[in-house]
Design a protein around this motif. Structure first.
Motif, short mmCIF file in Angstrom:
data_model
loop_
_atom_site.label_atom_id
_atom_site.label_comp_id
_atom_site.label_asym_id
_atom_site.label_seq_id
_atom_site.Cartn_x
_atom_site.Cartn_y
_atom_site.Cartn_z
N THR B 3 1.14 -1.11 -0.16
CA THR B 3 -0.22 0.22 -0.38
C THR B 3 0.73 1.49 -0.26
O THR B 3 1.61 1.23 0.94
CB THR B 3 -0.64 0.59 1.02
OG1 THR B 3 -1.99 -0.86 1.05
CG2 THR B 3 -1.62 1.45 1.40
N MET B 27 3.38 -1.78 3.65
CA MET B 27 3.22 -0.35 3.25
C MET B 27 4.67 0.04 2.92
O MET B 27 5.22 -0.22 3.57
CB MET B 27 2.02 0.73 4.41
CG MET B 27 1.32 -0.14 5.02
SD MET B 27 -0.32 1.21 5.84
CE MET B 27 -0.75 0.05 5.96
N ASP B 64 -1.93 5.21 -2.68
CA ASP B 64 -3.24 4.55 -2.51
C ASP B 64 -3.82 5.28 -1.14
O ASP B 64 -5.33 5.79 -0.96
CB ASP B 64 -2.99 3.10 -1.96
CG ASP B 64 -2.45 2.00 -2.84
OD1 ASP B 64 -3.24 1.63 -4.24
OD2 ASP B 64 -1.88 1.99 -2.55
N ARG B 291 -4.51 1.35 6.52
CA ARG B 291 -4.72 0.10 6.38
C ARG B 291 -5.74 -0.21 5.69
O ARG B 291 -6.43 -0.74 4.27
CB ARG B 291 -4.14 -1.51 6.69
CG ARG B 291 -4.07 -2.79 6.12
CD ARG B 291 -3.40 -3.25 7.68
NE ARG B 291 -1.95 -3.41 7.15
CZ ARG B 291 -1.33 -3.11 8.80
NH1 ARG B 291 -2.53 -2.77 9.80
NH2 ARG B 291 0.00 -2.84 8.80
N LYS B 294 -7.45 1.68 1.83
CA LYS B 294 -7.02 1.12 1.12
C LYS B 294 -8.59 -0.09 0.64
O LYS B 294 -8.80 -0.31 -0.48
CB LYS B 294 -5.53 0.40 1.67
CG LYS B 294 -5.27 -0.31 0.03
CD LYS B 294 -5.24 0.19 -1.16
CE LYS B 294 -3.60 -0.48 -1.91
NZ LYS B 294 -4.70 -1.55 -2.76
N ARG B 295 -8.01 -1.04 2.09
CA ARG B 295 -9.71 -2.61 1.90
C ARG B 295 -10.34 -1.96 1.14
O ARG B 295 -11.30 -2.26 0.29
CB ARG B 295 -9.06 -3.18 2.52
CG ARG B 295 -7.93 -3.55 3.70
CD ARG B 295 -7.39 -4.86 4.48
NE ARG B 295 -6.24 -5.82 4.67
CZ ARG B 295 -5.76 -6.27 5.73
NH1 ARG B 295 -6.70 -5.98 6.65
NH2 ARG B 295 -4.66 -6.86 5.35
#
Lengths: 328, 328
Positions: B3, B27, B64, B291, B294-295
């Motif tokens: 990421t 990341m 991202d 995190r 992004k998901r």
């Protein structure tokens, strides 16, 4: 319309669920199912039927979430997959070694029935698991510590009761204060099993049993006691029932971790619980996750979940706006 | 593929984000944007460009998640809506009174750009908010308590610095130990502002300023100090910089609630933090939520979110199976 809750099994957990529902505005108890003779089971809520478990499948359209209040050793491994096919379900399965298998069994059943199941809900597993996950995500470089107690351990009490010559027993798990302090001070101690907890047993002997023999047998019992410093007290049945019936428990989860270019900064996350009633707190957690199970089912998110999969907002009676304005 | 993280603003938070990324395996930092002259900004990570913020929109396909590291007073109310149109973003907005408006602005922008934004991420708001939400869901009948400190309050230090005659100042917020103990003992105290925290100020005077006048002005300042017992110390600039530069902070959230047919059982949930570096812990939380952003974006879940909306599993580098086997 309120979320309609059913209870399977009316012991300490079942009663706790019943009480927890009364604290909500959006849930109602609609039926209690028992393996005992329903005539012998008296519940707190008026006008709610107590029924034999054999009738449970007549209620698939009348219950939104079924709370499974059996034990992890024998009941839940069978019951949760069995009923996840027909109901959205919550259980408090806590046999850590078998979680993978239990998850797979429940997931298959829930998907077959297009239902939502949340397993291993309570304080540990449950809230402690959540704290471990959050704090590991925040502080990836660090150590986890979990301490339980002071509180009664059902499994260890049962293990003592299985010894020939023991009429009854209660066993308390107690954190070692110096170990707690060392973790709290950011010392990152490496602790053996013996250094983390002590055990204290209160035992009622059968007639003619030899206390020396029993004490040795307890202290040397592998897995349960041999790795701990254990104190054994022999008392009479009346004292046991008078002084050792409390369901109080407690526990602590820590993450001690470092950050910074040279890992020069230490941080300590501590989460602790001090509970007057272990089963009532556990069922408070279960009822919050029942709210989430209903909402997930309504969104079509079926299958087996754990506490890690649930957005916290789904546990709350408050609207997203209220959560942001009151709790953020 | 890792990421790709961008940082806007390279102060204490920006540096904290940079350090937090180094603790992850999934990341990478790809660019730092600054309003200063990039030549004057030196970062820890080799081969990562420091760029003027004017170039940021050239990076929409190369980042991202953009971490917004500005302040809540002036930067974030503008920046978060501005950039949520072009990037998935995380901010640590903490002006509680304006959260609704900020949420609405960011939500509109993120939806317009089909991006995911998570606002008010840190420890309070952030982790403390989560604990309040979870523990209210579990114990609906009870009281919440939040204590901050001992730690530096930026807002209160700024308020003192604005007084004519003050050259510099630091202000510590300190919980009252007896109030903490009363909550911890389950006494459900009703506490005034004055009973919960004390304030301690270290002040450097300008030449010819009258300490008596300044001390009175501090202690009577409405909102900031008039409701508290405040101690004021006058020191020189060198002592201030030598002894009062620590970014340590701490805090406590409690829920004290009752359960049972007669509310006869009390339960105490306590969550506490002891932090050597307030900004590094805050950015540890922010990177975990990056995190998740992004998901969520990959799943098409766009718009503005808060910590309440995020399943904890999305914060974790570990797979769902690993979470269940290690943390449950």
């Amino acid at each position: 319309m309120k979320t309609r809750i059913g209870i399977l099994g009316y012991g300490n957990l079942g009663r706790g669920i019943e009480c927890a529902i009364r604290e909500t505005n959006d849930m109602e108890l609609v039926a209690v199912f028992t393996r005992r003779n329903p005539q012998t089971v008296s519940i707190l809520t008026e006008d709610v039927p107590v029924l034999p478990v054999s009738e449970i499948l007549d209620w698939t359209d009348k219950i939104d979430v079924l709370m499974l209040c059996g034990g992890s050793a024998k009941d839940l491994p069978v019951q949760t997959p069995q009923y996840a096919k027909y109901f959205n379900v919550i259980d408090s399965f806590d046999t850590h070694a078998n979680v993978s298998q239990h998850f797979a069994n429940v997931d298959a059943a829930a998907k077959e029935g297009n239902k939502t199941a949340i397993i291993s809900v309570g304080w540990d597993p449950g809230m402690f698991s959540l704290i471990r996950a959050y704090s590991n995500a925040i502080l990836p470089n660090g150590s986890d510590y979990t301490f339980w107690g002071k509180g009664l351990s059902q499994g260890h009490s049962d293990a003592i009761r299985r010894i020939p010559g023991v009429a009854d027993a209660r066993q308390y798990t107690i954190p070692v204060p110096s170990a707690l302090e060392s973790v709290r001070n950011g010392e990152h101690p490496v602790l053996t099993t013996r250094q983390k907890h002590t055990r204290e047993a209160f035992v009622v002997l059968e007639e003619n049993a030899d206390p020396k023999v029993i004490e040795t047998e307890i202290k040397l019992m592998p897995n349960y006691f041999s790795d701990y410093d254990t104190t054994v007290h022999f008392i009479d049945a009346e004292t046991l029932s008078r002084e050792h019936s409390s369901m109080a428990h407690a526990g602590f989860v820590f993450r001690s971790g470092t950050t910074g270019p040279e890992h020069e900064h230490n941080h300590i996350i501590e989460f602790s619980l001090k509970l007057d009633s272990n089963p009532e707190f556990t069922t408070g957690v279960m009822i919050a996750f029942a709210r989430a199970a209903k909402r997930l089912a309504d969104m079509g998110q079926t299958g087996c979940k754990t506490v890690f999969d649930i957005p916290p907002a789904l546990l709350c009676e408050q609207s997203p706006e209220e959560l942001r304005s009151h709790f953020l």
